[in-house]
Each structure stands twice: as C-alpha cells, then as structure tokens.
Motif scaffolding. Sequence first.
Motif, PDB file in Angstrom:
ATOM      1  N   GLY A  71       0.801  -1.210   0.000  1.00  0.00           N
ATOM      2  CA  GLY A  71       0.000   0.000   0.000  1.00  0.00           C
ATOM      3  C   GLY A  71       0.835   1.262   0.000  1.00  0.00           C
ATOM      4  O   GLY A  71       1.984   1.277   0.467  1.00  0.00           O
ATOM      5  N   ALA A  72       0.283   2.312  -0.572  1.00  0.00           N
ATOM      6  CA  ALA A  72       0.910   3.629  -0.595  1.00  0.00           C
ATOM      7  C   ALA A  72      -0.187   4.672  -0.440  1.00  0.00           C
ATOM      8  O   ALA A  72      -1.376   4.388  -0.635  1.00  0.00           O
ATOM      9  CB  ALA A  72       1.684   3.850  -1.890  1.00  0.00           C
ATOM     10  N   ALA A 149      -5.628   6.246  -0.257  1.00  0.00           N
ATOM     11  CA  ALA A 149      -4.830   5.049   0.019  1.00  0.00           C
ATOM     12  C   ALA A 149      -4.982   4.068  -1.141  1.00  0.00           C
ATOM     13  O   ALA A 149      -6.100   3.721  -1.524  1.00  0.00           O
ATOM     14  CB  ALA A 149      -5.273   4.398   1.330  1.00  0.00           C
ATOM     15  N   ILE A 150      -3.850   3.642  -1.685  1.00  0.00           N
ATOM     16  CA  ILE A 150      -3.833   2.695  -2.811  1.00  0.00           C
ATOM     17  C   ILE A 150      -3.247   1.385  -2.312  1.00  0.00           C
ATOM     18  O   ILE A 150      -2.164   1.368  -1.716  1.00  0.00           O
ATOM     19  CB  ILE A 150      -2.996   3.234  -3.984  1.00  0.00           C
ATOM     20  N   THR A 151      -3.963   0.288  -2.526  1.00  0.00           N
ATOM     21  CA  THR A 151      -3.483  -1.035  -2.127  1.00  0.00           C
ATOM     22  C   THR A 151      -3.632  -1.991  -3.300  1.00  0.00           C
ATOM     23  O   THR A 151      -4.607  -1.931  -4.047  1.00  0.00           O
ATOM     24  CB  THR A 151      -4.265  -1.582  -0.922  1.00  0.00           C
ATOM     25  N   THR A 152      -2.665  -2.868  -3.422  1.00  0.00           N
ATOM     26  CA  THR A 152      -2.676  -3.896  -4.472  1.00  0.00           C
ATOM     27  C   THR A 152      -2.372  -5.241  -3.837  1.00  0.00           C
ATOM     28  O   THR A 152      -1.441  -5.356  -3.023  1.00  0.00           O
ATOM     29  CB  THR A 152      -1.647  -3.592  -5.562  1.00  0.00           C
ATOM     30  N   GLN A 153      -3.150  -6.243  -4.213  1.00  0.00           N
ATOM     31  CA  GLN A 153      -2.944  -7.611  -3.746  1.00  0.00           C
ATOM     32  C   GLN A 153      -2.492  -8.468  -4.921  1.00  0.00           C
ATOM     33  O   GLN A 153      -3.018  -8.342  -6.031  1.00  0.00           O
ATOM     34  CB  GLN A 153      -4.221  -8.188  -3.143  1.00  0.00           C
ATOM     35  N   SER A 154      -1.525  -9.351  -4.647  1.00  0.00           N
ATOM     36  CA  SER A 154      -0.989 -10.217  -5.700  1.00  0.00           C
ATOM     37  C   SER A 154      -0.306 -11.404  -5.047  1.00  0.00           C
ATOM     38  O   SER A 154       0.006 -11.393  -3.848  1.00  0.00           O
ATOM     39  CB  SER A 154      -0.006  -9.448  -6.586  1.00  0.00           C
ATOM     40  N   SER A 158       6.743  -8.518  -4.548  1.00  0.00           N
ATOM     41  CA  SER A 158       7.429  -7.462  -5.286  1.00  0.00           C
ATOM     42  C   SER A 158       6.531  -6.870  -6.364  1.00  0.00           C
ATOM     43  O   SER A 158       6.544  -5.653  -6.608  1.00  0.00           O
ATOM     44  CB  SER A 158       8.706  -8.021  -5.916  1.00  0.00           C
ATOM     45  N   ALA A 159       5.712  -7.695  -7.014  1.00  0.00           N
ATOM     46  CA  ALA A 159       4.801  -7.191  -8.045  1.00  0.00           C
ATOM     47  C   ALA A 159       3.727  -6.296  -7.429  1.00  0.00           C
ATOM     48  O   ALA A 159       3.341  -5.276  -8.010  1.00  0.00           O
ATOM     49  CB  ALA A 159       4.154  -8.356  -8.786  1.00  0.00           C
ATOM     50  N   ALA A 160       3.222  -6.653  -6.246  1.00  0.00           N
ATOM     51  CA  ALA A 160       2.218  -5.824  -5.581  1.00  0.00           C
ATOM     52  C   ALA A 160       2.777  -4.447  -5.253  1.00  0.00           C
ATOM     53  O   ALA A 160       2.141  -3.417  -5.510  1.00  0.00           O
ATOM     54  CB  ALA A 160       1.717  -6.521  -4.312  1.00  0.00           C
ATOM     55  N   ALA A 161       3.996  -4.411  -4.671  1.00  0.00           N
ATOM     56  CA  ALA A 161       4.607  -3.123  -4.335  1.00  0.00           C
ATOM     57  C   ALA A 161       4.915  -2.314  -5.592  1.00  0.00           C
ATOM     58  O   ALA A 161       4.698  -1.097  -5.639  1.00  0.00           O
ATOM     59  CB  ALA A 161       5.881  -3.355  -3.520  1.00  0.00           C
ATOM     60  N   ALA A 162       5.425  -2.985  -6.635  1.00  0.00           N
ATOM     61  CA  ALA A 162       5.759  -2.278  -7.867  1.00  0.00           C
ATOM     62  C   ALA A 162       4.515  -1.680  -8.522  1.00  0.00           C
ATOM     63  O   ALA A 162       4.557  -0.567  -9.061  1.00  0.00           O
ATOM     64  CB  ALA A 162       6.462  -3.232  -8.827  1.00  0.00           C
ATOM     65  N   VAL A 426       7.958  -3.649  -0.175  1.00  0.00           N
ATOM     66  CA  VAL A 426       7.683  -5.060  -0.463  1.00  0.00           C
ATOM     67  C   VAL A 426       7.231  -5.737   0.831  1.00  0.00           C
ATOM     68  O   VAL A 426       7.959  -5.732   1.828  1.00  0.00           O
ATOM     69  CB  VAL A 426       8.931  -5.764  -1.030  1.00  0.00           C
ATOM     70  N   PRO A 427       6.004  -6.289   0.870  1.00  0.00           N
ATOM     71  CA  PRO A 427       5.521  -6.916   2.112  1.00  0.00           C
ATOM     72  C   PRO A 427       6.321  -8.162   2.455  1.00  0.00           C
ATOM     73  O   PRO A 427       6.702  -8.946   1.578  1.00  0.00           O
ATOM     74  CB  PRO A 427       4.057  -7.253   1.786  1.00  0.00           C
ATOM     75  N   GLY A 428       6.559  -8.332   3.741  1.00  0.00           N
ATOM     76  CA  GLY A 428       7.332  -9.490   4.190  1.00  0.00           C
ATOM     77  C   GLY A 428       6.497 -10.702   4.495  1.00  0.00           C
ATOM     78  O   GLY A 428       7.015 -11.817   4.538  1.00  0.00           O
ATOM     79  N   SER A 429       5.214 -10.513   4.741  1.00  0.00           N
ATOM     80  CA  SER A 429       4.348 -11.640   5.081  1.00  0.00           C
ATOM     81  C   SER A 429       3.023 -11.481   4.347  1.00  0.00           C
ATOM     82  O   SER A 429       2.579 -10.364   4.089  1.00  0.00           O
ATOM     83  CB  SER A 429       4.098 -11.700   6.595  1.00  0.00           C
ATOM     84  N   PRO A 430       2.383 -12.585   4.000  1.00  0.00           N
ATOM     85  CA  PRO A 430       1.112 -12.509   3.271  1.00  0.00           C
ATOM     86  C   PRO A 430      -0.033 -12.121   4.199  1.00  0.00           C
ATOM     87  O   PRO A 430       0.026 -12.297   5.415  1.00  0.00           O
ATOM     88  CB  PRO A 430       0.934 -13.929   2.737  1.00  0.00           C
TER      89      PRO A 430
END
Length: 756
Positions: A71-72, A149-154, A158-162, A426-430
């Motif tokens: 998220g950002a 707030a923008i959030t992406t799930q994948s 790394s793809a979610a953060a990118a 980059v998230p460390g845990s799902p």
Amino acid sequence: MLVRSNMEDGAYPALDNRFNRRYDKEVGGQDLRQFVAMLLRRRRAIAAGFLLVMAVGILTTWMTRPIYQAGATILVSTASRGGGNEDVPFLNDFFSNSQTRKLETQIEILKSAPVQKGALGRLSAVNRQALSEYSSTTFKPVRNTDVVAITTQSYSPSAAAAMVNAISAEYIEQSREQNRGQVRVATKYVEDQLKIVQGRLDQASTALKKFKQQYQMADMTTEIQQITARLGSLESGLEQAEMQSATTAAQLGQLRSAAAKIAPEITSTTIVARPVVEALKEQLTKLELERLAVLQTFTPASLEVRNIDGQIKSITDRLRTETATQIGDQNKTANPVWQQTTQEIIKTQSDYWAAQARAQALRATAVQARARLAQLPEREYRFSQLTTDVAAQQQTYQMLNEQYQTLRISLEARTANASILSTAAVPGSPISPRKGQNLMMFVWLGLIIALALAALLERLDDHVHTDEDAENASHLPVLTHVPFIKDSTQQSLLTQYDQPSVLLESYRMLGANLVFSAIDGPLRLIALTSSQPSEGKSISSVNLAIVTALSGQSVILVDCDLRRPSLHRLMRLSNRIGFTSVVTGLATLDEALQDTPIPGLRVLTSGPLPPNPPELLHSQAGRACIRKLAELADFVVIDSPPALSMADAQFVASMVDGVLLVVSAQEAGKREVARTRQILAQTGTKLLGVVLNKVSLDFGSYYGYKYRYYGDYHKSNGTQNEENALENTVKTAVVTARDANESKNLPSVNGESRPS
C-alpha cells in the motif's frame, strides 16, 4: 412391619436410584452427566468429525497460495494549481476552475484505463506476468482528508509493491502533463501579445522622439501634464481592458473547442442572449463611468469610491450568476472534466462581458479627456498624445512581460495536482491465508461440526443407553445395572458365586429391589423376558436364581424358552427330560428337577423341543406344572422367550406374579422396548421393572462410578462379614414380610412380601 427409618441407607436401592435421579434433575447434575455420557459414547464420531474438518482446514490452508498486499498513500490537491499566478487574476481564476478536482474525481482518474495502462508499462515483464495471474487494486479515501490510500494484492510481493508505486507515479506524471499543457497554451498566447505590444511601444517611442526633435520640446505646463497624465491613465486602462477582453475571448474560444472534444455526447455549447444580462452590462458601464468621474475629485480609498466599487462588485457577481443561464443546447453528462470546463466557460464569459463593460466606460471617459485636450494648442496636443501612447504601451508591455515570466516558471516546474506521501514497500508476510487464524477457526468449526454430528447421531440413535432411556421406553423403573463382561465364561455366577464381584452385587441389588416390589402381595413366580434375542435374559435368570438361593431360600429355575433353550448349557445340565416332559406326562417333576452345586437351587430344563410351544405353554398341563413348581420352592425364576417376536412370553407372563424385562444397553431399541412393554401389559400381569444388562464399565460408561464403588467396597474389606451383613438385611426383610403375610392369612410365596 419394616419402615425405611429402621434400615440403613441403601436398603431401598431402586427407590434410592430414582430419588437420586430426581434430585439430579432438580439441581441440573443429571443433564450434565447425560451430556458427558453422550460425548463419551460418540467419542469416535466426534474425533472423526473433528479430525476430518481439521484435515480439510489444514489442507486448504497449506494449499492456498499466499496473497501479499502492498500500500501507498498520495495527497491530492483540491486547491488552485495555476502555477502561482496571483498577479494574473484572470489566469489564476482560469486554473482555479479548470484544475480543481474533488477527491472522488481523482479516484476515478486513478481507476481510469490510461493510468492503469501507463502503470503496467512501467513494470517489468516478470511483475506483469505475476499480476496477470492475480491482482486486485483498491482506492479508498482517508476520511476527512485529501489523502487516497492505494493497495494492491498479488501472489508476488514485489509485483504488488511495484504496481502500487507505478500507479502513483503514472497518476502524478499524467497530472503534470495535463497541467503543463494548460500552462503552455496560456504562455503561447501571452508571448504573441507581448511581441505585438513591443512593436507598438517601439513605434510610439520613435514617434515621440521625432516629435520632440522636430519641435524641440522638453516639458509641458502643469495643466497639460495633468490632462496628459489622466488621459494616459485612461488610455492605459482602456488598453488593458481591451487586452483582457481579447485574452478572455481567446480563452473562451479555446475552452469551447476543448469542451466539444471532451466527450462524444457533447455536441455543442451555445450562448443565448438574455435581456437581464444586457441590462446588467449597461448598469456596470454606468457605474464605471461614475467611478471615473468621482476619481477626479476623491481618492480610490474614499467612501464614495468604495461605495461605487461595492456596487460594481455586486453587479459583476450578478452578471456571473446570470451568465450561467446563458449556456443552452448542451448535453450534460457525468464527465467531471466536461463539467469543470463548462464552469470555466461560464466564468470566462462573465469575465469577458465585465472587461467589455470596463473598456466601454474607459473609452467614453477617454473621449471626454481628448475633447479637453483638443482645446490645447496643436503641438501640445500632439505631444500629449504621443506621451500617452508611449506610457500606455510601456505599462501594457510590463504587465504582459510579468505574466510571461510567471508562466515560463510554471511551465518548467511541471506542477502536479498530487504528491506521494508514502511509497509501497515489499511486504514481508502474506495477508492471506492467515494460518494461525485459519487453524483456530477450523478448530472451532471442527468442534462445532463434531458436536453437531454427535448430537445428530444421538438423535437418530434409537438404542437404550441410560436409565432414563430405559424408563422412558418401558415406563418401568430400572432395578439394577448388570455390567458388560466380554468373557462369556465370566458372565455366570455359577463358578464365582463365592467371590465378591461387581456382577454379584448387581444381582444382589436386583434381589433386594424385588423384595420391596411386592406391594399387592408376595412374589413367588418371576419370569424374565426381553424384546429381542441375545439381550441376556437367560444368563440374568441364572444369576438371579443363584443370588436368591445364596440368601437361604429354595429356588427353582425353569427354562420355558421352548424354541432356543439355553439354561441346560449355562447350568451344565442334561436336557434329556425337562418341562416338556412333565407337561406331556413323560416324567414327573421330581424326575425332571435337577440339583446344582448351589445349595437350595434346582433347575427344570426345557426338555425336548416341541413342535407347538405356544399350545404347550397355554395348556392346562402347562399351567398346572407352573403352579406345582410354586408349591415346591420359595421362589421360582422362569426364563421365557423374547416377547416381541413370539407369543410364548405372553402365555408365560399370564401365569406368574411378575415379569422382569431384560434390556441390553446400547443394543435394545427404544421402540422395541416400548412395544414389548405394551404387549406384556395386555396379559394383565405385573411388570416389576427393568434389568439394564451389558452396561459398559469403561470411562465412557454413565454407570461406572456405581460399580467401582461396589467393587472397591469388597476389595477394601475383603471379609465375609460384609457379605453376610447384606444377606442378613435381605433375610430380615423377608422374615418380617412373611410374618406380616401370615398375620393376614395370605399364602406365603418365596417367604417374603412387600413391607408397608
């Protein structure tokens, strides 16, 4: 007469049991014990259901592909983004109206295909491939702020953060380009006007220079200077008003052209003249003329001038409001950009009319000033005219140059309508699956399903398990519980009657309860039956006869199961002659009765199997044989066939003083027991109670604590005195009951009667 107060606790076992159960119900203990007993009975089903749910849960959790979320946050500006044009009022208003966005509008822009497509173009091929498998992007406004707030799930962290960072960067970049394009248009227009004014200024300066050289003029009189200064100010104001009018007209044309290109639904935007607008324009022109006249006497800060300025502002505001109604023949859609462009058109149109009114007022005043100058000498007039022209061109050039420099700075700055507050890491845990939470959920789900399964099985189970099951089905009291013994050689008391055991105590309790079951008269003939075969009625008959004989009474055990006799096998006797032999006259009772190792106990086996058992039992000879047996012993125990499958038991029941119903725990069905009780009740005989047989003694048993108590009692004492004490209690009851019966001239059967 025996009364309860003269005996120790436990003298009325059946009454004690029923009292205890009634007390347990009152205090709630019975329900809890039944629930625990149900859980223990269904422990295998509970364990299987729980393990199955847990296996499914663990398998699902471990096979589910983990999902990561990044998220950002971005700060969206909903204020003016005109690049800092505070000194250029009409341009500042232009950007304030054209670039102001509500937060919802910016979220829709973030979701738009151009932003999403541009964001994907910023990603690497690996990240695009990961997002193609699964991705979900959400945009949520932070309450009471201008933050999104923008959030992406994948599947790929790394793809979610990118993706989140790419969307933020693409949105800001497109916002910059849009704002830059708007500033570029205004800059080009001001630049063109600046060149025109520069040329005019050069021409005016050259003409003034030549005039001075021609007439050698250096200065003018004070009056000429004042008139000239005023005329110059008017000319300058007129020039600015005309310039502003021309600029606003150009912007209005550009905005109309842009509005026509925004969406296919919008076909045209026309201006419909209204009389009220024309009247307001005339009033505005009159007020401008009046203001110029007042300024000849008063300063701009005076009350008179400020009153006129207030009227001008009021007319301008009304003119702006009425201008909104001038727009006609337009397709209004939900496109936020088109709506904003329409508002800009309205604003610019009102500004254009205001500039026209001001120019008209200045033009009229300038005409008056020139008329006054015309009265001056020709040379002075010409000099004043040239000086005024130069001053006006210089002032206009300075204004345009300042605007041009400001727009160039804004163009280079490339300001955007948003800024990044925080970038996505980059998230460390799902976020899914949450193994601990899932496992806990499946633990509770497994317990619920397992308990529901156990309750369902218990509901569907029609077997007798507890005292209440037996009592509810038979409407009879449970007189004793006989433990389940897996070893068939240990089920009979024939070889272990002299040893303390749980089995012995069970039948002693049954014998004691029978003593106190004779309410209407003594019991000498007792028949044992069951609803179905293999419930243990034969072995119960044997053990009851042995226990009664051990109490000092003479007992005869009779096998009236003329279809599947078993007493001769259980008592290890010959079946060559027996009950059928006596009934058919082939032998006498003395010949048919056989002695046993138990003192006082004799057995009449079934004898040869007849072809017609019901007729034989119901015959006069059969009834006479039963009555004769009652005269030969104190107590007669008859083993009869199952009552539900054949009529033999009904004939036997009609000849005895009472019937005991043997019910096998966890094997006998409640419906079968109820039906058996109904069949036996039709014979008119007395139903004494239920012998609950094959009761489990393991930790799942509802009755185990009772038998452990009796077993521990004998183990702790280990002497014959305790056994003799119990036998003496029974004998005392029997003797006392016999005396009471004899005093009433009643026949003595079994030497006992029910005490009052």
